[in-house]
Design an enzyme around this catalytic site. Structure first.
Site, PDB file in Angstrom:
ATOM      1  N   SER A  23       0.842  -1.189   0.000  1.00 20.21           N
ATOM      2  CA  SER A  23       0.000   0.000   0.000  1.00 20.21           C
ATOM      3  C   SER A  23       0.878   1.240   0.000  1.00 20.21           C
ATOM      4  O   SER A  23       1.890   1.305   0.720  1.00 20.21           O
ATOM      5  CB  SER A  23      -0.903   0.008   1.240  1.00 20.21           C
ATOM      6  OG  SER A  23      -1.589   1.237   1.344  1.00 20.21           O
ATOM      7  N   LYS A  66     -15.964  -1.343   3.921  1.00 18.19           N
ATOM      8  CA  LYS A  66     -16.456   0.032   3.828  1.00 18.19           C
ATOM      9  C   LYS A  66     -17.903   0.160   4.310  1.00 18.19           C
ATOM     10  O   LYS A  66     -18.265   1.163   4.941  1.00 18.19           O
ATOM     11  CB  LYS A  66     -16.308   0.552   2.400  1.00 18.19           C
ATOM     12  CG  LYS A  66     -14.851   0.743   1.977  1.00 18.19           C
ATOM     13  CD  LYS A  66     -14.756   1.348   0.592  1.00 18.19           C
ATOM     14  CE  LYS A  66     -13.301   1.510   0.178  1.00 18.19           C
ATOM     15  NZ  LYS A  66     -13.177   2.153  -1.155  1.00 18.19           N
ATOM     16  N   GLY A 138     -19.217  -1.837  -8.399  1.00 20.52           N
ATOM     17  CA  GLY A 138     -18.780  -2.037  -7.025  1.00 20.52           C
ATOM     18  C   GLY A 138     -18.723  -0.744  -6.234  1.00 20.52           C
ATOM     19  O   GLY A 138     -19.308   0.279  -6.602  1.00 20.52           O
ATOM     20  N   GLY A 139     -17.958  -0.776  -5.135  1.00 20.42           N
ATOM     21  CA  GLY A 139     -17.861   0.378  -4.250  1.00 20.42           C
ATOM     22  C   GLY A 139     -17.215   1.581  -4.906  1.00 20.42           C
ATOM     23  O   GLY A 139     -17.658   2.727  -4.707  1.00 20.42           O
ATOM     24  N   ALA A 140     -16.158   1.357  -5.688  1.00 15.46           N
ATOM     25  CA  ALA A 140     -15.510   2.472  -6.376  1.00 15.46           C
ATOM     26  C   ALA A 140     -16.466   3.116  -7.372  1.00 15.46           C
ATOM     27  O   ALA A 140     -16.503   4.337  -7.526  1.00 15.46           O
ATOM     28  CB  ALA A 140     -14.244   1.994  -7.083  1.00 15.46           C
ATOM     29  N   TYR A 216      -4.460   2.654 -10.684  1.00 18.20           N
ATOM     30  CA  TYR A 216      -3.242   3.465 -10.708  1.00 18.20           C
ATOM     31  C   TYR A 216      -1.963   2.648 -10.862  1.00 18.20           C
ATOM     32  O   TYR A 216      -0.870   3.214 -10.935  1.00 18.20           O
ATOM     33  CB  TYR A 216      -3.144   4.344  -9.454  1.00 18.20           C
ATOM     34  CG  TYR A 216      -3.154   3.576  -8.152  1.00 18.20           C
ATOM     35  CD1 TYR A 216      -1.982   3.076  -7.606  1.00 18.20           C
ATOM     36  CD2 TYR A 216      -4.349   3.361  -7.481  1.00 18.20           C
ATOM     37  CE1 TYR A 216      -2.000   2.372  -6.411  1.00 18.20           C
ATOM     38  CE2 TYR A 216      -4.384   2.658  -6.290  1.00 18.20           C
ATOM     39  CZ  TYR A 216      -3.201   2.171  -5.753  1.00 18.20           C
ATOM     40  OH  TYR A 216      -3.217   1.467  -4.576  1.00 18.20           O
ATOM     41  N   GLY A 237      -5.512   6.470 -12.177  1.00 15.72           N
ATOM     42  CA  GLY A 237      -6.084   6.861 -10.902  1.00 15.72           C
ATOM     43  C   GLY A 237      -5.181   7.303  -9.777  1.00 15.72           C
ATOM     44  O   GLY A 237      -5.658   7.419  -8.646  1.00 15.72           O
TER      45      GLY A 237
END
Length: 430
Positions: A23, A66, A138-140, A216, A237
């Site tokens: 990350s 989330k 989805g969530g994004a 990204y 991204g």
């Protein structure tokens, strides 16, 4: 608890999710001032006690938690109420857990900069009452839809693999769309440069003004590379990732942060992760220049011909002699795909890498391409079977246009590996 070990247990800031791999969040938040920042890889039954009782001040939350984060919050922003999902949690002065969705804010920031700098318009000027396509459900996708609708006034159409609006009818029904945004993981490392939409379909969306991709890694996704070839402004991204972190960090610290930090941190990450790819004629000095440049930059160096020899047990000349040039080119493409998808390398390519069009996307997806332009009169064909068979002049006539078309930077060779490496560093701004 799986995510709480040592200093991580008492870090005031962090990221919660499962599973957590590499990350950029700790590095980004250090630059933003919200640190120490720890990664908490938690099982589902660990999340609620950690959120309720953990010694934290601010948390980012990623998949698959989330929605749970929104449920656990005492106070929810309007965006969280609309979406039922949060990616940022903050403890306020009264000890309440406050939830925000900075993915919405981060995409809205990315969209605004893209419209301003690439299209000379505001998001509303581009999108008010007009159609925007969002790939994925989805969530994004939910965060992107929310930003498009509320920050830009767009008419959003969601494209998914099931339902009324599918990829099969994309071009037929939505040629009038002005923006396309990919929120699916298609094309993400290591499955790159895959694309959720083929270039033929993209070309039939004749109303498009731009293409965005929330992925990204790699730097240029397959979708972005296709858009570039069609002359469409495009961006992947990283800006969204950094911008959402900036808004989260501001909430963590209780202060507004200068959004110029987004561009600064983006550039720092690009400089660390983008490959430098050297192309040029056989004998132009790509290997010697590449080794020198790797030493200057402190990066690993990969010579693709050497990598092929390690993988196959045979050098390029032997493969070409025994199996033919086509067989060698197939191996070269496979090895190129492997190394070009990685990050932070200096890569020296064989002179014929440009003879296969598919190699261009492989090299450009995560790298900047430098053409070492050396006079043909200085090139030797010794030990190079293709050069010996065809002649250096003929090969130059076939390939020079390709080298120039593929290159982001052209470097006139000085004849000195150290000098060429320093010039490459200057031209690339590294």
């Amino acid at each position: 608890m799986a995510g709480e070990r040592g200093a991580a247990a008492t870090a005031p800031y962090g990221l919660v999710g499962h599973p957590l791999g590499h990350s950029w969040s700790p590095k980004i938040h250090e630059r933003l001032g919200s640190f120490p920042y720890a990664l908490h890889d938690l099982d589902r039954d660990e999340v609620e006690p950690f959120v309720r009782d953990g010694a934290w001040r601010g948390l980012n939350v990623t998949i698959p938690y989330k929605r749970l984060a929104a449920e656990l919050a005492d106070v929810r922003s309007p965006a969280v109420e609309r979406l039922g999902a949060a990616n940022t949690l903050v403890r306020d002065r009264d000890g309440r857990i406050v939830a925000e969705n900075t993915d919405v804010l981060g995409f809205a920031w990315m969209l605004a900069r893209f419209c301003r700098e690439r299209l000379s318009e505001s998001p509303r000027g581009l999108l008010e009452g007009r159609k925007a396509l969002v790939l994925g459900s989805g969530g994004a996708a939910a965060a992107v839809r929310d930003a498009l609708e509320h920050a830009a006034g767009a008419r959003v159409v969601t494209i998914s693999r099931s339902g009324d609006e599918t990829y099969a009818t994309l071009a037929e029904r939505h040629a009038d769309a002005v923006l396309l945004v990919n929120t699916t993981p298609v094309g993400m490392f290591p499955r790159c440069p895959d694309s959720p939409v083929d270039e033929g379909t993209l070309s039939r969306l004749t109303g498009l003004r731009g293409v965005l991709d929330v992925v990204y890694n790699p730097t240029r996704t397959g979708l972005c590379l296709s858009a570039e070839r069609l002359g469409l402004p495009t961006e992947s991204g990283l800006a969204m990732l950094v911008a959402q972190a900036l808004f989260a960090s501001g909430l963590f610290q209780g202060r507004d942060l200068d959004d110029a930090l987004v561009g600064t941190i983006e550039r720092e990450i690009y400089f660390q992760t983008e490959n430098v790819v050297l192309i040029g004629m056989p004998g132009a000095g790509k290997t010697t220049c590449g080794r020198a440049l790797a030493r200057v930059l402190g990066r690993p160096f990969v010579d693709l011909d050497e990598a092929i020899a390690l993988e196959t047990g045979r050098g390029a000349a032997q493969i070409i002699r025994e199996d033919g040039e086509d067989a060698f080119r197939a191996v070269e493409t496979r090895v190129t795909a492997d190394y070009a998808a990685r990050s932070g390398l200096v890569i020296a390519c064989g002179g014929g890498v440009v003879t296969r069009p598919e190699n261009r996307d492989l090299l450009r997806q995560n790298g900047r391409v430098v053409f070492l332009d050396r006079p043909v009169s200085e090139l030797s064909s010794a030990g190079r079977p293709v050069s010996q068979a065809k002649g250096v002049e003929r090969i130059a006539a076939e390939r020079m246009g390709l080298y120039r078309a593929w290159a982001d930077v052209t470097l006139p060779c000085t004849g000195s590996a150290a000098g060429d490496a320093e010039l490459a560093r200057e031209l690339l701004g590294l």
